[in-house]
Design a protein around this motif. Structure first.
Motif, PDB file in Angstrom:
ATOM      1  N   VAL A 273     -73.245  -9.020   3.006  1.00  0.00           N
ATOM      2  CA  VAL A 273     -73.222  -7.742   3.700  1.00  0.00           C
ATOM      3  C   VAL A 273     -71.836  -7.369   4.095  1.00  0.00           C
ATOM      4  O   VAL A 273     -71.610  -6.096   3.899  1.00  0.00           O
ATOM      5  N   PHE A 274     -70.936  -8.075   4.625  1.00  0.00           N
ATOM      6  CA  PHE A 274     -69.703  -7.635   5.215  1.00  0.00           C
ATOM      7  C   PHE A 274     -68.967  -7.400   4.092  1.00  0.00           C
ATOM      8  O   PHE A 274     -68.150  -6.231   4.166  1.00  0.00           O
ATOM      9  N   ILE A 275     -68.895  -8.129   3.135  1.00  0.00           N
ATOM     10  CA  ILE A 275     -68.070  -7.874   1.547  1.00  0.00           C
ATOM     11  C   ILE A 275     -68.428  -6.482   1.067  1.00  0.00           C
ATOM     12  O   ILE A 275     -67.341  -5.625   0.827  1.00  0.00           O
ATOM     13  N   LYS A 276     -69.750  -6.259   0.977  1.00  0.00           N
ATOM     14  CA  LYS A 276     -70.401  -4.953   0.425  1.00  0.00           C
ATOM     15  C   LYS A 276     -69.839  -3.764   1.179  1.00  0.00           C
ATOM     16  O   LYS A 276     -69.326  -2.733   0.705  1.00  0.00           O
ATOM     17  N   GLN A 277     -70.051  -3.940   2.633  1.00  0.00           N
ATOM     18  CA  GLN A 277     -69.610  -2.673   3.275  1.00  0.00           C
ATOM     19  C   GLN A 277     -68.102  -2.716   3.610  1.00  0.00           C
ATOM     20  O   GLN A 277     -67.832  -1.506   3.355  1.00  0.00           O
ATOM     21  N   PHE A 278     -67.589  -3.538   3.586  1.00  0.00           N
ATOM     22  CA  PHE A 278     -65.939  -3.431   3.923  1.00  0.00           C
ATOM     23  C   PHE A 278     -65.177  -2.735   2.532  1.00  0.00           C
ATOM     24  O   PHE A 278     -64.670  -1.862   2.627  1.00  0.00           O
ATOM     25  N   TYR A 279     -65.916  -3.297   1.295  1.00  0.00           N
ATOM     26  CA  TYR A 279     -65.004  -2.685   0.201  1.00  0.00           C
ATOM     27  C   TYR A 279     -65.738  -1.738  -0.576  1.00  0.00           C
ATOM     28  O   TYR A 279     -65.053  -0.984  -1.317  1.00  0.00           O
ATOM     29  N   LEU A 280     -66.774  -1.143   0.167  1.00  0.00           N
ATOM     30  CA  LEU A 280     -67.487   0.099  -0.390  1.00  0.00           C
ATOM     31  C   LEU A 280     -66.277   1.171  -0.155  1.00  0.00           C
ATOM     32  O   LEU A 280     -66.317   1.977  -1.025  1.00  0.00           O
ATOM     33  N   GLY A 281     -65.826   1.381   0.880  1.00  0.00           N
ATOM     34  CA  GLY A 281     -64.813   2.519   1.177  1.00  0.00           C
ATOM     35  C   GLY A 281     -63.271   2.212   1.226  1.00  0.00           C
ATOM     36  O   GLY A 281     -62.406   2.769   1.619  1.00  0.00           O
ATOM     37  N   ALA A 282     -63.058   0.919   0.640  1.00  0.00           N
ATOM     38  CA  ALA A 282     -61.908   0.454   0.801  1.00  0.00           C
ATOM     39  C   ALA A 282     -60.748   1.196  -0.193  1.00  0.00           C
ATOM     40  O   ALA A 282     -61.248   1.354  -1.324  1.00  0.00           O
ATOM     41  N   THR A 283     -59.625   1.545   0.315  1.00  0.00           N
ATOM     42  CA  THR A 283     -58.520   1.941  -0.746  1.00  0.00           C
ATOM     43  C   THR A 283     -57.903   0.895  -1.419  1.00  0.00           C
ATOM     44  O   THR A 283     -57.353   1.441  -2.421  1.00  0.00           O
ATOM     45  N   PHE A 284     -58.182  -0.299  -1.185  1.00  0.00           N
ATOM     46  CA  PHE A 284     -57.203  -1.270  -2.257  1.00  0.00           C
ATOM     47  C   PHE A 284     -57.849  -2.707  -1.979  1.00  0.00           C
ATOM     48  O   PHE A 284     -58.759  -2.917  -1.285  1.00  0.00           O
ATOM     49  N   ILE A 285     -58.361  -3.008  -3.356  1.00  0.00           N
ATOM     50  CA  ILE A 285     -58.829  -4.404  -3.647  1.00  0.00           C
ATOM     51  C   ILE A 285     -57.958  -5.215  -4.306  1.00  0.00           C
ATOM     52  O   ILE A 285     -57.354  -5.184  -5.224  1.00  0.00           O
ATOM     53  N   PRO A 286     -57.801  -6.477  -3.557  1.00  0.00           N
ATOM     54  CA  PRO A 286     -56.820  -7.465  -4.085  1.00  0.00           C
ATOM     55  C   PRO A 286     -57.296  -8.150  -5.204  1.00  0.00           C
ATOM     56  O   PRO A 286     -58.586  -8.228  -5.369  1.00  0.00           O
ATOM     57  N   LYS A 287     -56.570  -9.071  -5.969  1.00  0.00           N
ATOM     58  CA  LYS A 287     -57.005  -9.486  -7.050  1.00  0.00           C
ATOM     59  C   LYS A 287     -57.700 -11.059  -6.714  1.00  0.00           C
ATOM     60  O   LYS A 287     -58.609 -11.346  -7.407  1.00  0.00           O
ATOM     61  N   GLU A 288     -57.530 -11.366  -5.477  1.00  0.00           N
ATOM     62  CA  GLU A 288     -58.212 -12.502  -4.922  1.00  0.00           C
ATOM     63  C   GLU A 288     -58.811 -12.272  -3.579  1.00  0.00           C
ATOM     64  O   GLU A 288     -58.377 -11.674  -2.727  1.00  0.00           O
ATOM     65  N   ILE A 289     -59.954 -12.672  -3.577  1.00  0.00           N
ATOM     66  CA  ILE A 289     -60.706 -12.882  -2.382  1.00  0.00           C
ATOM     67  C   ILE A 289     -61.217 -14.202  -1.881  1.00  0.00           C
ATOM     68  O   ILE A 289     -61.850 -14.830  -2.604  1.00  0.00           O
ATOM     69  N   VAL A 290     -60.353 -14.786  -0.776  1.00  0.00           N
ATOM     70  CA  VAL A 290     -60.448 -16.106  -0.289  1.00  0.00           C
ATOM     71  C   VAL A 290     -61.713 -16.160   0.595  1.00  0.00           C
ATOM     72  O   VAL A 290     -61.324 -15.440   1.734  1.00  0.00           O
ATOM     73  N   ILE A 291     -62.520 -16.877   0.375  1.00  0.00           N
ATOM     74  CA  ILE A 291     -63.676 -16.944   1.327  1.00  0.00           C
ATOM     75  C   ILE A 291     -63.874 -18.363   2.120  1.00  0.00           C
ATOM     76  O   ILE A 291     -63.424 -19.198   1.212  1.00  0.00           O
TER      77      ILE A 291
END
Length: 634
Positions: free
Chosen positions: A297-315
Motif C-alpha cells: 500500500v505504501f509503495i503504491k501510493q508513494f510512487y504514484l505521484g513521485a517525481t523520481f524513482i531510483p533503480k533500487e528499492i530496499v525493503i
C-alpha cells in the motif's frame, strides 16, 4: 434491484478492479484482483476469516461493479487512480501527500542554469536531491548563485547582451547577460557547481570557515554568525553518510513499524551512494491488512505521484505483490527497477536502521499524533451532529470566501479540510473575470461554476483515459461552507443544481463583531453552545478562507499599485515599465535614480529619462519652468 448472487456468477476469470458500493451508491472500497471471480466471491462466502473492519464493510455493501483489464499491472494502476480519486472510507490511505524539491542544472541548454524545482522530467538535465527541507534547498541555491555570481536572466532567451541585469550592478552577477564572460567560461562554472553538488565541497567549506574567522577577528560578529549558520544549514542539507564504498547507486530504503492501530513508514533517500535525507509517513486504518500488504500500500501510493524513482528499492521486510510492483515501477521509470530484501551487508544495516528509526519516530509521535487526530475527529463528529448529518458521510469540507474593495481586485478562495485537518495542497484561488463592480452573489456564482465545471471535466477525462488529469479539482466535497448566510447558501445550492450535484451547503454566520456565530443550514440557524469543538473548527475554517482570500487580494492590489505609478508617466508603456523594474528592482528605486542611471537602461532615451525623473521630482520641474518664463517670478 441489484441481484448479488446473479452478479457473483457473472464475474470473469480475468484481472481487473472491483468497486464495493452502499445503498446510496457511495464507493466503500476499491480493490484489484488477478482473477476477479475468485477475489470478489471471498467477501461473501463465509466471513469468519475477514478482519472486523472488512466484515463491517461487507454488511454495508448493496452492490458492486468491476472493470476488466488486460494485465494485473494495469489493474494495479487503475486501482491506485480510483482510490486517489474517490478516497473510499474502507481503503487504507497514506495520510501525507508531499513532493520534494530538487536543484536542476540545465546542462542540455547552451547556457546552463541552476534552478529550484519540484518536477523531475526526462529532459537530459541533471537533478540533485531530493532535499527533504525546502528551505535548505532554497538556501543552497541562493549560496550557489551568490558564490559563483550566476546571472538570473535566462541567457538562452536573451542571447544578445544589450543591457545588464540588476544583480550585475550589485556585483552579484558575472556579466553573462552583457557578454562579459564567454559561454566556455560559464560552462566551467557549471562544472564546478556540479562537482560541488556531487560532494566535492571540503575545500569550499574550509574557505567559508576561514572567511568566518576573519569576520570575527574584525569584530564583524553578525557576518561571522551568518556564515556559521550557512555552513551548518548546508551540512545538514547534504548529510553525507556513505552506505556502500563500492556502490554509487540511487536507492530508497523503506521500513514500516506497527504498534497497535498505528503504522509509520520510514524512507531513506540514497543518492549516488550517500544518504541525503529521510522522511516518515503515517498510514491510516491498517486494521485489515498484514504488514506485507501495508508495505505494498505504501509503495503504491508513494510512487504514484513521485517525481523520481531510483533503480533500487530496499525493503526491510517481505512485501506483497513485489513482482507486480517491480513491473509497474519499471514501466513508469522506463528502466529496470529492482526490489531488494537484504540479508546481510551494508544494505541490511541501513534497512535495520530505517526500521529502528520508524520505531523511535512512532513512539515519539504516537501520543502527539493521536491527540491531534482525536481532536480533529471529535470536531468533525460534533459539527455533523450539530446540524444533523451522518458523520460517516462527511470527510472533505470546502469553504469559499471572496475579497475586494468596492468591487476592485475581486478574488475568491477555496480552502479544504479533510477529517478536520487543513489540506493546503488542495487550496485554490480564483481571480474574478466576468463580474464587474460590487456583486458578491454574482462573484460567488462565478467561482463556484468554474470550480465544479473543472471537476466534471476532469472526471470526464479520467473516465476516458483511466488516469488522473493534471488538474486538481477532481475531488468533490462532502460538505460546502459559505462565508455568509441564507443568500450565499442559496447561490451555492443554485450552482450545484445546475451541475446536477447533491452536496449539503451551510452558511458560516457572523455576529456584529464579525466573529463566527453559527451555521445556517436547511433554512435555520444552528448554534454551538453544546458543541464547542464544532465551534472551534468552523471558526478556524472561516478564518482560513478569509485569510487565503485577502492574502491574494492584497497581492493583486500591491502589484497593480506598483505598475500604476510608472504607467502614469508619459512615454512609459508596458515594455519600458518592465525594463525599469527589472533594472532597478522597484518603483521606489526608479524614483531615486539619476538621469544618467535612467538612461543606462537600454530602452530609455533622454526624453523618456527626463519624463521619469521629473515625474518623481516635480519640484525641479517647477524650477525649470520658472527659469524659462521670468514672468512667473514677477
Amino acid at each position: 434491484m441489484f441481484d448479488l448472487e446473479e452478479n457473483l456468477k457473472k464475474l470473469p476469470n480475468q484481472p481487473g478492479v472491483y468497486l464495493m458500493k452502499d445503498a446510496q451508491e457511495q464507493i466503500l472500497y476499491v480493490g484489484k484482483a488477478k482473477i476477479l471471480k475468485n477475489r470478489v466471491r471471498q467477501y461473501f462466502r463465509g466471513q469468519d476469516g475477514l478482519m472486523p473492519k472488512i466484515r463491517k464493510m461487507v454488511e454495508l455493501v448493496e452492490s458492486f461493479e468491476w472493470i476488466v483489464t488486460d494485465t494485473e499491472v494495469e489493474a494495479l494502476i487503475l486501482e491506485m487512480n480510483l482510490i486517489k480519486k474517490h478516497r473510499p472510507k474502507y481503503n487504507t490511505m497514506l495520510k501525507d501527500d508531499k513532493s520534494y524539491p530538487y536543484l536542476k542544472v540545465t546542462v542540455n541548454e547552451e547556457y546552463p542554469r541552476v534552478i529550484y524545482t519540484r518536477q523531475l522530467l526526462r529532459d537530459k538535465a541533471k537533478y540533485f536531491g531530493p532535499y527533504t527541507a525546502a528551505y535548505g534547498a532554497q538556501e543552497l541555491l541562493y549560496f550557489i548563485q551568490k558564490h559563483w555570481k550566476l546571472c538570473k536572466i535566462n541567457k538562452n532567451q536573451h542571447k544578445k547582451g544589450n543591457r545588464a541585469c540588476f544583480s550585475y550592478h550589485l556585483n552579484l552577477c558575472d556579466g553573462l547577460c552583457v557578454d562579459k564572460i564567454t559561454a566556455e567560461q560559464h560552462r566551467q562554472k557549471i562544472h564546478e557547481i556540479i562537482a560541488f553538488l556531487n560532494g566535492d565541497r571540503a575545500e569550499l567549506f574550509r574557505e567559508m570557515e576561514q572567511e568566518m574567522k576573519m569576520a570575527a577577528e574584525n569584530l564583524d560578529f553578525e557576518k561571522a554568525a551568518q556564515i556559521r549558520d550557512r555552513i551548518a544549514l548546508m551540512k545538514r542539507t547534504f548529510e553525507e553518510q556513505i552506505i556502500s564504498r563500492d556502490s554509487k547507486q540511487d536507492a530508497d530504503v523503506i521500513a514500516l513499524e506497527q504498534m497497535d492501530d498505528r503504522v509509520l513508514a520510514q524512507i531513506f533517500f540514497v543518492r549516488e551512494g550517500k544518504l541525503i535525507g529521510r522522511e516518515h509517513f503515517n498510514i491510516g486504518d491498517p486494521e485489515n491488512l498484514s504488514l506485507p500488504e501495508l508495505y505494498a500500500v505504501f509503495i503504491k501510493q508513494f510512487y504514484l505521484g513521485a517525481t523520481f524513482i531510483p533503480k533500487e528499492i530496499v525493503i526491510a521486510e517481505e512485501t506483497a505483490d513485489v513482482e507486480i510492483l517491480q513491473e509497474w515501477l519499471s514501466q513508469k521509470k522506463e528502466q529496470k527497477v529492482h526490489f531488494i530484501l537484504p540479508q546481510k551487508g551494508e544494505k541490511k544495516k541501513l534497512a535495520d536502521l530505517a526500521k529502528e528509526n520508524a520505531r523511535i519516530s512512532l513512539l515519539q509521535m504516537g501520543a502527539t499524533i493521536r491527540k491531534q487526530e482525536e481532536a480533529a475527529q471529535n470536531a468533525m463528529k460534533a459539527l455533523v451532529q450539530a446540524i444533523g448529518l451522518d458523520k460517516n458521510e462527511i470527510h472533505r469540507i470546502e469553504a469559499y470566501d471572496i475579497s475586494h474593495i468596492s468591487g476592485a481586485y475581486s478574488v475568491g478562495s477555496m480552502v479544504v479540510f479533510i477529517d478536520g485537518k487543513a489540506k493546503n495542497s488542495d487550496y485554490r484561488k480564483f481571480r474574478i473575470k466576468e463580474v464587474r463592480g460590487v456583486d458578491d452573489y454574482a462573484q460567488l456564482t462565478e467561482i463556484l461554476r468554474r470550480r465544479f465545471a473543472r471537476a466534471l471535466e476532469e472526471q470526464k477525462q479520467f473516465l476516458l483515459k483511466n488516469d488522473l488529469p493534471a488538474g486538481k479539482f477532481i475531488s468533490l466535497p462532502d460538505l460546502i461552507l459559505m462565508d455568509g448566510g441564507k443568500g450565499q447558501v442559496g447561490v451555492a445550492e443554485q450552482v450545484l443544481a445546475e451541475f446536477g450535484l447533491n452536496i449539503p451547503v451551510c452558511g458560516m454566520v457572523k455576529d456584529d463583531t464579525h466573529s463566527t456565530r453559527g451555521l445556517f443550514f436547511q433554512g435555520q440557524e444552528y448554534q454551538f453552545e453544546q458543541f464547542p469543538e464544532a465551534f472551534r473548527l468552523v471558526t478556524r475554517i472561516q478564518d482560513e478562507a478569509h485569510r487565503f482570500a485577502i492574502t491574494y487580494h492584497r497581492k493583486l492590489r500591491q502589484e497593480h499599485q506598483v505598475k500604476s505609478i510608472l504607467d502614469e508617466i508619459p512615454g512609459v508603456g508596458a515594455a519600458r515599465r518592465k525594463a525599469l523594474l527589472q533594472h532597478f528592482g522597484s518603483a521606489e528605486k526608479v524614483g531615486q535614480a539619476t538621469m544618467e542611471e535612467l538612461m543606462a537602461v537600454g530602452t530609455i532615451n533622454k526624453r523618456v529619462a527626463e519624463a521619469v525623473y521629473l515625474f518623481f521630482h516635480p519640484e525641479e520641474k517647477k524650477e525649470s519652468e520658472s527659469e524659462m518664463n521670468p514672468l512667473l517670478n514677477q
